[in-house]
Design a protein around this motif. Structure first.
Motif, mmCIF file in Angstrom:
data_model
loop_
_atom_site.group_PDB
_atom_site.id
_atom_site.type_symbol
_atom_site.label_atom_id
_atom_site.label_comp_id
_atom_site.label_asym_id
_atom_site.label_seq_id
_atom_site.Cartn_x
_atom_site.Cartn_y
_atom_site.Cartn_z
ATOM 1 N N SER A 68 0.807 -1.221 0.000
ATOM 2 C CA SER A 68 0.000 0.000 0.000
ATOM 3 C C SER A 68 0.840 1.270 0.000
ATOM 4 N N SER A 69 2.037 1.193 0.580
ATOM 5 C CA SER A 69 2.874 2.394 0.650
ATOM 6 C C SER A 69 3.873 2.504 -0.495
ATOM 7 N N ALA A 70 3.913 1.510 -1.375
ATOM 8 C CA ALA A 70 4.816 1.566 -2.526
ATOM 9 C C ALA A 70 4.429 2.755 -3.409
ATOM 10 N N VAL A 71 5.429 3.365 -4.016
ATOM 11 C CA VAL A 71 5.231 4.587 -4.794
ATOM 12 C C VAL A 71 5.191 4.260 -6.286
ATOM 13 N N LYS A 72 4.117 4.711 -6.929
ATOM 14 C CA LYS A 72 3.946 4.498 -8.366
ATOM 15 C C LYS A 72 4.979 5.311 -9.135
ATOM 16 N N GLY A 103 15.279 -6.053 -3.738
ATOM 17 C CA GLY A 103 16.641 -5.535 -3.670
ATOM 18 C C GLY A 103 17.406 -6.186 -2.527
ATOM 19 N N ASN A 104 18.681 -5.877 -2.430
ATOM 20 C CA ASN A 104 19.493 -6.323 -1.296
ATOM 21 C C ASN A 104 19.148 -5.474 -0.087
ATOM 22 N N GLU A 105 19.637 -5.866 1.058
ATOM 23 C CA GLU A 105 19.404 -5.104 2.278
ATOM 24 C C GLU A 105 19.823 -3.652 2.062
ATOM 25 N N GLY A 106 18.934 -2.733 2.434
ATOM 26 C CA GLY A 106 19.210 -1.312 2.289
ATOM 27 C C GLY A 106 18.907 -0.742 0.912
ATOM 28 N N GLU A 107 18.418 -1.563 0.005
ATOM 29 C CA GLU A 107 18.073 -1.100 -1.338
ATOM 30 C C GLU A 107 16.550 -1.094 -1.518
ATOM 31 N N THR A 108 16.105 -0.390 -2.549
ATOM 32 C CA THR A 108 14.675 -0.411 -2.857
ATOM 33 C C THR A 108 14.330 -1.712 -3.577
ATOM 34 N N SER A 109 13.040 -2.026 -3.603
ATOM 35 C CA SER A 109 12.518 -3.160 -4.345
ATOM 36 C C SER A 109 11.448 -2.650 -5.297
ATOM 37 N N THR A 110 10.957 -3.524 -6.165
ATOM 38 C CA THR A 110 9.967 -3.119 -7.155
ATOM 39 C C THR A 110 8.817 -4.115 -7.196
ATOM 40 N N LEU A 111 7.612 -3.564 -7.299
ATOM 41 C CA LEU A 111 6.393 -4.356 -7.459
ATOM 42 C C LEU A 111 5.756 -4.017 -8.796
ATOM 43 N N MET A 112 5.076 -4.995 -9.381
ATOM 44 C CA MET A 112 4.296 -4.764 -10.599
ATOM 45 C C MET A 112 3.019 -5.584 -10.479
ATOM 46 N N ASN A 113 1.876 -4.936 -10.603
ATOM 47 C CA ASN A 113 0.605 -5.640 -10.587
ATOM 48 C C ASN A 113 0.561 -6.530 -11.828
ATOM 49 N N VAL A 114 0.222 -7.803 -11.636
ATOM 50 C CA VAL A 114 0.202 -8.756 -12.743
ATOM 51 C C VAL A 114 -0.779 -8.328 -13.833
ATOM 52 N N GLU A 115 -1.822 -7.604 -13.443
ATOM 53 C CA GLU A 115 -2.826 -7.165 -14.404
ATOM 54 C C GLU A 115 -2.477 -5.836 -15.073
ATOM 55 N N ASP A 116 -1.389 -5.200 -14.653
ATOM 56 C CA ASP A 116 -0.958 -3.939 -15.253
ATOM 57 C C ASP A 116 0.561 -3.945 -15.359
ATOM 58 N N THR A 117 1.074 -4.568 -16.402
ATOM 59 C CA THR A 117 2.519 -4.714 -16.550
ATOM 60 C C THR A 117 3.180 -3.479 -17.159
ATOM 61 N N HIS A 118 2.442 -2.384 -17.235
ATOM 62 C CA HIS A 118 3.002 -1.136 -17.755
ATOM 63 C C HIS A 118 3.322 -0.149 -16.630
ATOM 64 N N THR A 119 3.077 -0.560 -15.394
ATOM 65 C CA THR A 119 3.283 0.324 -14.243
ATOM 66 C C THR A 119 4.069 -0.425 -13.174
ATOM 67 N N TYR A 121 5.926 -0.052 -9.089
ATOM 68 C CA TYR A 121 5.845 0.628 -7.805
ATOM 69 C C TYR A 121 7.147 0.361 -7.066
ATOM 70 N N THR A 122 7.715 1.406 -6.488
ATOM 71 C CA THR A 122 8.964 1.280 -5.751
ATOM 72 C C THR A 122 8.689 1.110 -4.264
ATOM 73 N N VAL A 123 9.377 0.150 -3.681
ATOM 74 C CA VAL A 123 9.279 -0.146 -2.252
ATOM 75 C C VAL A 123 10.500 0.455 -1.564
ATOM 76 N N LYS A 124 10.279 1.182 -0.469
ATOM 77 C CA LYS A 124 11.367 1.827 0.270
ATOM 78 C C LYS A 124 12.384 0.797 0.787
ATOM 79 N N ALA A 125 13.608 1.250 0.978
ATOM 80 C CA ALA A 125 14.693 0.382 1.445
ATOM 81 C C ALA A 125 14.355 -0.298 2.772
ATOM 82 N N GLU A 126 13.766 0.445 3.711
ATOM 83 C CA GLU A 126 13.434 -0.176 5.004
ATOM 84 C C GLU A 126 12.348 -1.248 4.851
ATOM 85 N N ASP A 127 11.466 -1.073 3.852
ATOM 86 C CA ASP A 127 10.462 -2.096 3.586
ATOM 87 C C ASP A 127 11.078 -3.306 2.894
#
Length: 138
Positions: A68-72, A103-119, A121-127
């Motif tokens: 929910s807090s991932a940034v588009k 990502g590795n510890e301390g790095e951001t991660s990325t999410l992509m909704n399976v139904e919208d592969t054109h967008t 979302y970035t997950v914060k490093a602490e997340d």
């Protein structure tokens, strides 16, 4: 005739109020019950051979909060094949499905909704750190 009009109007209001909730609104009111994660095999679908599943309310709520807090991110998406697939099941039957690049510890991660592969979302490093801890992946 006036009585029929009043009855019709009342029924119409009831139908609109019951059917007016979007899936997104229903999910906001629903409780996340289960999170499952698998290694991804391809875009646009979830591999259901899950290596991780949890119904622990703390873990499920933490993961739901991370999503929910991932940034588009705006712009054209050109991603490598996904590392993981994630599925979140809600008490009302709704399901969120995502591709996940952790990502590795301390790095951001990325999410992509399976139904919208054109967008994406970035997950914060602490997340990312929380995901690594919960999923016990390297």
């Amino acid at each position: 005739m006036r009585k029929r009009g009043l009855i019709f109007f009342t029924v119409l209001l009831i139908v609109l109020s019951v059917g007016g909730c979007t899936s997104e609104e229903a999910v906001k009111q629903s409780v996340a019950r289960k999170v499952s994660v698998s290694e991804s095999r391809e875009f646009d679908r979830i591999d259901t051979n899950f290596f991780f599943e949890t119904e622990d309310p703390r873990e499920v709520n933490t993961i739901r909060g991370i999503i929910s807090s991932a940034v588009k991110k705006r712009g054209i998406v050109d991603m490598a094949d996904p590392e993981y697939d994630m599925e979140v099941i809600f008490s009302n039957g709704d399901v969120w499905r995502y591709h996940l690049w952790i990502g590795n510890e301390g790095e951001t991660s990325t999410l992509m909704n399976v139904e919208d592969t054109h967008t994406i979302y970035t997950v914060k490093a602490e997340d990312t750190n929380r995901l690594l801890e919960i999923l016990e992946v390297e």
